[in-house]
Design a protein around this motif. Structure first.
Motif: not given
Length: 94
Positions: A73-74, A76-78, A80-81
């Motif tokens: 999750v981390w 994927a979020r990174r 995306r950001d």
């Protein structure tokens, strides 16, 4: 034997991944103990090294199982950001 393993891997990939990380931890610990014994004196007996390596492998597998979802999750979020920070133009700003 590979066809028999395939349904297990497909149905429980997170468990298989954790067990593989446990195997990596187990082998890494034994390699470190062997390297230490080659350079200095044996730190522990072979039997004790195997027991501690099994514990290291079990802790590694448990930690991998607990943290794998959070790391995914981390990441994927990174990703995306970072993509959003570039304004979606797919060009590197560095």
């Amino acid at each position: 034997m590979a066809p028999a393993l395939s349904p297990i891997v497909r149905s429980h990939p997170r468990i298989v991944s954790a067990l593989l990380w446990g195997a990596v931890g187990w082998m890494a610990f034994l390699a470190l103990v062997q390297g230490y014994a080659l350079v200095v004196d044996p730190l522990v007996t072979f039997g004790r090294a195997v027991v501690v390596a099994v514990l290291v492998g079990a802790i590694t597998a448990g930690t991998a199982y607990c943290l794998e979802h959070r790391v995914a999750v981390w990441a994927a979020r990174r990703a995306r950001d970072e993509t959003g920070a570039h304004g979606g133009d797919d060009k590197s700003k560095s």
